[in-house]
Each structure stands twice: as structure tokens, then as C-alpha cells.
Design a protein around this motif. Structure first.
Motif: not given
Length: 759
Positions: A557-560, A589-593, A598-600, A605-611
Motif C-alpha cells: 500500500x505504501x509503495x503504491x 486508517x487508509x488516510x493515515x497511511x 507524505x511525512x516520509x 527530500x523526495x518531490x511529491x504532491x502533498x495535498x
């Protein structure tokens, strides 16, 4: 003239008579003949015949007779519905006719000698709920049989049913005729010219049947052809041709399906290089073994090794070995064959995996007949994405049709034509041209109802190759991207980087500024990932699937989620959707994962969409009780009507035994959808429908009438959905929905549905 009534008000035979015909006689045929004589004696009939249903040829066969010509046994055959006997069987009803030869539908057989007999009476033979044949009596006099005779014959059929069913089953175990090809031709010639199947796609396909795996596998056991000698050079040529063939297929596959593995034939290529596989074949040939035998020996050895392995993944490798051995032998034998046999373009099979679909697509398949299965399966969805007409037929005889049989598939109607004539082919050529014109019809850039209500049309995407069509047809975004296909078509879980490239391809190909909704892995149920150790569940639809699977296997799940958010960096209007949510706790629970991912990535320092916007696919009735709370916590709803109907009504549409209970217009379904929409509107969040109801013109007015303003459908359905919306008045749709919601009975809802919303 009066006649004595037969002694048949209770049991027709006594136990002694039954025991006598069951225990005496040298074989099953003698038992059936004895049974016919006993019935004829008690009913004072001149003829008694027993027809049994042959489950292989799907017809009724005369198996015993007293009174007709003996040579007619096993030669007189009728399909269900054909003649009086076939009608009695198919309609499951007694037929009593005073003058058979003048009766509509009577089928006369020259070799039976029926011309002397006028009165005709037949009853179906049943064993429980299973129909096994027909019991027939005939008499020379017209209008001879009475209502009492009907009752007597029913009683006889009941008393004999158990013994006859055992006889039928034993007969079915008899070996097939030695001349299999001749038998197949016979089957093809008497098979109906038209079969009605089931399909929820559309498109036409015509071609001969591709030889089944069972038939293709026969080459692994065939002896060397007399008078033909193959050399080591011939073997090496076969290896080279096999490599070239696989490379061509691989290139075609990779170009059209970028989310697949880069090398789907990896196992094949490795074996072609293996000294213990092709190397061993070469050694055997050099030692004097014929090339045909060398390929067969090594191939069968590897098949047995992989098949005996307890690991399911290793067992799957046996199929790769089998396929490679067949290709090598085919190319070897083609050295001395001027023309290769027709491979066929219509695939007939009992089961098929998504990964098989991919290889078949690369290999030129145009259509599929699936013998059994359900129209909501992911194979059917994938077929639509690949523009392969797929029809589900319930007749196992399809598996025995010869490879020379030509089939024409009309997936839009669910029709299958067997060996269609030139006129039928011409009609369907015109239909194909009309479909192509409709597909290329210019769509309006925006969709409005007749009274100017704006409706958004989004696309459901399974494969990246569909995005081009979605944009061409002016879809206003992606309402559902199903992420499971990269998992289903691979031999292992895709890594984070592999998934990142797929999702980046998705975001890069979509129209800038439009919404893109990514649904997390919806594994389980009918979407079994072959390389996982899925436990065989008694009821997989109610088991470890969708979000339950993801939350149990957190690393997957986290990988995806990481891959999706990385690919979405810098993109607008990205939505993440969790499937099969059953409770608020599960959603949080899914939203917490996701928050942890996002925190990780922030720490790394990995570019990502946070919102991203986060929503749920509503498929379970359990969410209805807390739907207002869900509307406060989520950014959007998407109603997956396929599963919502299934779980609301406890009816699997893929199960033919309960298919009649899968009712999209059921009052509970209607009110459930209306409640979801009301909660979404009340809390100011978006709500869409992405299941099959969204592209069905019959149901679109109701969806609009309850307040749905966003429909998400497969790209090919966009033109017809836009046409249906633009022919609908929102005010009339609203009144129509109100009438449907007022109904409490299915029959009353059906009556309202039939009237429609009007213009």
C-alpha cells in the motif's frame, strides 16, 4: 368405443417390475429398451421411446424404442426446442397431440418409421431440478391418449428417472469417437447458426477459431511424420524463427501497452539460451535422437518438474514451457510444410487471465468467446479497453467446435453466429462501418441537458493507451484510473519506480487542468493476482479484497501511494480514491497511511504532491448509515454501482443462478443512490457515478434526476452517454426520479422504468 383405463392412478410399476428391468439384461441399452417395453405395456401404447440429453453435443438422442425402427436408435437427434420432443424438453411441459403429423413443429424422421402412428404424448424426464430427457408414447388411433394417460406417463418418468439418469451418466463416460475431426465437423454442422450470449461491451469480430490449448498441446505427443527427416540445421532454424517471432510480439506488446512488463516473454528467452533446455535438445539430436523427439522429451520433462512444484508461481511456469515447446515444434515442422496452418483469430476458452489477454492481443486475437464466467469480471473490462469483443456463452460445446469453424461476434447484442453465410457477413460489414462512423462522431466540448443543466463527462481508464481516445472524445478528465492492471498482468509486484513511471505517464498524458482520479489497488474478488499467495476463500467477494488487502499488506500500500504522489508532483486536481470502504475507521486508517508516506517523503527530500483530494468509492451498503459523517470527512464520493448493487441485493451478476436478482432499478438501490447524492450535495462535495449504470441510457435519466452531475464511463461510451444526456430534460428527469423513489416493489419500479422520463 370405450376402452379400459390403464392401472396408473398411483405407481405405474410395482417394485418387482422395476427390479426386473434394472437387474436383467446384458447392458445399459437393454435396460432402456426394457423400460420402454414396460411403459408401452402399461399404457397400451404401440410405441414408447426414450430420448436422453447429450451434454456433449447439446441435443436429445433417441436411445431406446419399442415400436419404431431399431436402426433409428442413436441416429435420431433433435436440439432442445426442435420438434415436439425438443419443445417438451426445453419448455419442461407435457405435450399431448391427437394427430402428430399435422401438428405445428412436428419433426418427421424417415429412418424411424413413424408414419403409422397418429396420437403422440410426451413428458420430460427430470432428476430433481435437472432435465435429463423425454419419455414418449405413440398410438395408431387419433386422439387416443387422455388426461389419465398424461398422469400415468408422468408417474412412469418419475419412477424411472433415477435409473435412467445413472444410465445417461455412464453413457457419457464412453470414449469419444476415434475420428475426432469427423465428429467435430458433425458437431459444427448441427450446431445452431446463432447463439445468444452475454456481453456488456460492443464491437464486431469475425474469424476462425484459434486452436485451443488442449489441441495445440497435442503436438507435444505426436510421433515423427513418416518419410520426413529433420536435421540439426532444421532445429537451429526453428530456434531462430521462434526467437524472431517472440521478439516481434514483444515489440508490438511494449509499444501498445506501456504499463506492462518490458519483457513479457522473459522466461521464453531465458529457456532458449539455457544449456539445460535447448542445449539438451541439441545434445540429444547430435546423439541420434530425432529433433521432434528431442524437443518433446525436454519440454515434457520441464513441464512435469514445474507442474509438480507446490509453489503456484512455479506451476505457472509450466505454461511458459508448454508454449515454447509448441512454438519450437511448429516452426520445425514448418520447414517441410509449404503453408502454415491458419492460427485463427477468435479465441474460445473456459478461463483466461489478464496476462493471457495481453499476450493474445499481441498475437492478433480479434475476439473472445468465454465459456462461463461473469460479464463484470476484470477480463471483460480489459477486453473493452483493448477493443476486443468478448461474449460469454454458457454452452460447453463451443469448446469442441473444429478450428475451421468461422464465428462472427456481435458484442453489442451478445450474439454469436456460427459459420455465417455471405448475406450475414455483408450485413455485419455494413454495421461495422456504421459503428466506426458513430465512434468517430464529433462530440460537443461540453454536455448540457435539454433545459441547459451542465453535466460533466469523465473517462474510466484501465490502460494508458485509452487516454488518447478519451482526449479525442473530449472527456473532461479521468474519473477512475484502475491501478490493478499493472499488478494483474505482471509476474511480480511492480516496484515503486516501475509504478512511478506508469502513473507519471498517466498524469503527463491527461489534459492539463482536468481532474485525474487514481483508485488504489482493488485486488481480490475476481481480480486475483496470480503471483501472490492468496488464500482460497469460500466467498472471495466478501473476503480479503480492495482496501482490506491494502491495509493488511501495508508495504504494498505504501509503495503504491508513494509512487502516485511522486508522479503527481506539480500536477493540479489529483484525486486519490480508496475502494470498498466499509467504515469511517477504515477510511481514516487508509488516510493515515497516506499521511505517513507524505511525512516520509518530506524527510527524504523526495518531490511529491502533498495535498491530493481524498475520497472513497462507495460500494457497500454499510456506509449509508453514516453517509453524512463520510461527507464531512472526504473530498468526494464516487459510486461504483456494479458492487453497490451486488452487495445491496446479495446477488452476483456473474452467477447465472441469481442473475435475475441483480436489479439496478431495485427500490433499495434507487433510494441508496439518492441518499448518497443528497449527503454529498448537502455538504458541498462532488459525487459521480462510475459503474455500468453511468453508460446505460435506460438509467441515466434517474441518475440525473437525483442530482448526479458527473458521469464517468469507458471512453468508447462517451458519445452515446452525451447523446442520452442531451436528449434528457433535467426537470423531467427529476420528476421521473421522484416517481421511481416512491416505489417500494420491484415490479412497480420496473413499470416506471419502462415509461421513461418522457421528452
Amino acid at each position: 368405443m370405450s376402452r379400459k383405463e390403464p392401472d396408473h392412478l398411483n405407481l405405474l410399476f410395482d417394485m418387482g417390475e422395476l427390479a426386473s428391468i434394472i437387474t436383467s439384461g446384458s447392458d445399459i441399452e437393454a435396460f432402456l429398451t426394457g423400460a420402454g417395453e414396460l411403459v408401452a405395456k402399461h399404457l397400451r401404447a404401440h410405441v414408447c421411446s426414450i430420448y436422453l440429453f447429450d451434454s456433449r453435443s447439446k441435443d436429445l438422442v433417441l436411445k431406446a424404442t419399442r415400436g419404431l425402427k431399431p436402426e433409428a436408435v442413436n441416429r435420431v437427434r433433435m436440439l432442445p426446442g426442435e420438434g415436439l420432443v425438443g419443445r417438451c424438453f426445453s419448455q419442461d411441459q407435457v405435450l399431448r397431440v391427437g394427430n402428430a403429423r399435422t401438428s405445428p413443429g412436428f419433426k418427421y424422421f424417415d429412418n424411424a418409421g413413424e408414419e403409422a402412428f397418429n396420437s403422440f404424448l410426451c413428458v420430460p424426464i427430470r432428476r430433481g431440478v435437472v432435465k435429463i430427457g423425454v419419455l414418449v408414447v405413440q398410438h395408431r388411433e387419433m386422439d387416443h391418449f387422455t388426461l389419465l394417460d398424461e398422469r400415468a406417463l408422468r408417474t412412469a418418468a418419475t419412477q424411472l428417472a433415477g435409473a435412467i439418469e445413472n444410465a445417461r451418466l455412464l453413457m457419457a463416460l464412453a470414449p469419444e469417437p476415434a475420428d475426432a475431426d469427423k465428429d467435430a465437423d458433425t458437431i459444427s454442422n448441427k450446431f445452431p447458426a446463432f447463439i445468444k450470449g452475454k456481453s456488456d461491451g460492443y464491437g464486431l469480430a469475425s474469424g476462425t477459431i484459434r486452436p485451443s490449448r488442449r489441441k495445440r498441446k497435442a503436438i507435444l505427443f505426436e510421433a515423427d511424420t513418416p518419410n520426413i527427416t529433420y536435421s540439426l540445421a532444421d532445429f537451429q532454424t526453428a530456434v531462430e524463427k521462434t526467437i524472431d517471432e517472440l521478439k516481434a510480439l514483444q515489440d508490438k506488446f511494449a509499444a501498445s501497452l506501456p504499463e506492462s512488463e518490458s519483457l513479457i516473454f522473459t522466461a521464453h528467452f531465458m529457456m532458449l539460451k539455457d544449456k539445460n533446455f535447448t542445449g539438451k535438445m541439441k545434445t540429444l539430436i547430435e546423439q541420434g535422437t530425432s529433433p521432434v523427439s528431442a524437443i518433446q522429451q525436454v519440454t515434457l520433462k520441464y513441464i512435469n518438474v514445474f507442474s509438480d512444484n507446490p509453489n503456484a508461481y512455479m506451476q505457472e511456469k509450466a505454461v511458459d514451457v508448454e508454449d515454447l515447446g509448441i512454438r519450437l515444434l511448429s516452426h520445425l515442422k514448418a520447414v517441410h510444410t509449404p503453408k502454415a496452418p491458419d492460427r485463427g483469430t477468435i479465441f474460445v476458452t473456459q478461463d483466461i487471465y489478464p496476462s493471457d489477454m495481453m499476450k493474445l492481443t499481441a498475437d492478433g486475437i480479434r475476439g473472445i468467446v468465454l465459456v462461463g464466467g461473469g460479464v463484470t469480471s476484470h477480463v471483460a473490462i480489459l477486453a473493452r479497453s483493448l477493443s476486443i469483443p468478448l461474449i460469454i456463452a454458457d454452452d460447453p460445446l463451443f469448446l469442441d467446435l473444429p478450428d475451421t469453424t468461422r464465428l462472427l461476434l456481435d458484442a453489442g447484442q451478445g450474439n454469436i453466429y456460427i459459420n455465417p453465410d455471405d448475406n450475414t457477413l455483408s450485413i455485419f460489414k455494413s454495421k461495422q462501418e456504421a459503428e466506426d462512423r458513430a465512434k468517430n462522431r464529433e462530440m460537443q466540448p461540453a454536455t448540457y441537458t435539454l433545459d441547459n443543466r451542465r453535466i460533466r463527462l469523465l473517462a474510466n481508464i484501465n490502460l494508458l493507451s485509452e487516454i488518447h481516445l478519451a482526449r479525442e472524445l473530449k472527456a473532461e478528465g479521468i474519473g477512475l484510473y484502475r491501478t490493478e492492471f499493472p499488478f494483474l498482468i505482471r509476474s511480480g509486484f511492480p516496484s515503486e519506480d516501475e509504478q512511478y513511471l506508469i502513473y507519471k505517464g498517466l498524469f503527463d498524458k491527461t489534459e492539463p487542468g482536468t481532474v485525474t482520479t487514481v483508485r488504489t489497488l482493488d485486488a481480490g474478488g475476481d481480480k486475483v493476482i496470480k503471483h501472490t499467495d492468496f488464500i482460497q476463500e469460500a466467498n472471495p467477494a466478501l473476503g480479503l479484497r480492495s482496501i482490506r488487502f491494502s491495509l493488511k499488506y501495508r508495504q504494498i500500500f505504501r509503495t503504491q501511494i508513494r509512487a502516485v504522489l511522486r508522479a503527481a508532483h506539480g500536477k493540479e486536481k489529483v484525486r486519490l480514491m480508496f475502494p470498498l470502504i466499509s467504515s469511517i475507521d477504515e477510511f481514516l486508517e487508509a488516510k493515515q497511511v497516506m499521511a505517513e508516506c507524505i511525512r516520509q517523503m518530506e524527510q527524504e527530500g523526495v518531490p511529491h504532491k502533498s495535498d491530493p483530494e481524498v475520497g472513497i468509492m462507495i460500494e457497500l451498503p454499510s456506509v449509508l448509515a453514516t453517509i453524512d459523517e463520510f461527507a464531512q470527512l472526504t473530498d468526494f464520493f464516487s459510486i461504483g454501482t456494479n458492487d453497490f448493487i451486488q452487495y445491496m441485493l446479495g446477488a452476483d451478476r456473474g452467477n447465472k443462478l441469481v442473475a435475475d436478482h441483480y436489479i439496478p432499478y431495485h427500490p433499495a438501490v434507487n433510494r441508496g443512490i439518492a441518499k448518497i447524492v443528497a449527503a454529498a450535495i448537502g455538504h458541498g462535495i462532488d459525487v459521480s457515478v462510475c459503474g455500468e449504470m453511468a453508460h446505460d441510457p435506460e438509467h441515466i435519466p434517474f441518475l440525473l434526476g437525483v442530482g448526479i452531475t458527473t458521469l464517468s464511463v469507458a471512453p468508447k461510451f462517451l458519445p452515446r452517454v452525451q447523446a442520452a444526456v442531451m436528449e434528457t430534460s433535467f426537470s423531467r428527469a427529476s420528476a421521473y426520479a421522484h416517481r421511481l423513489l416512491a416505489q417500494t416493489r420491484v415490479k412497480d419500479a420496473a413499470a416506471v422504468l419502462k415509461t421513461g422520463p418522457g421528452k
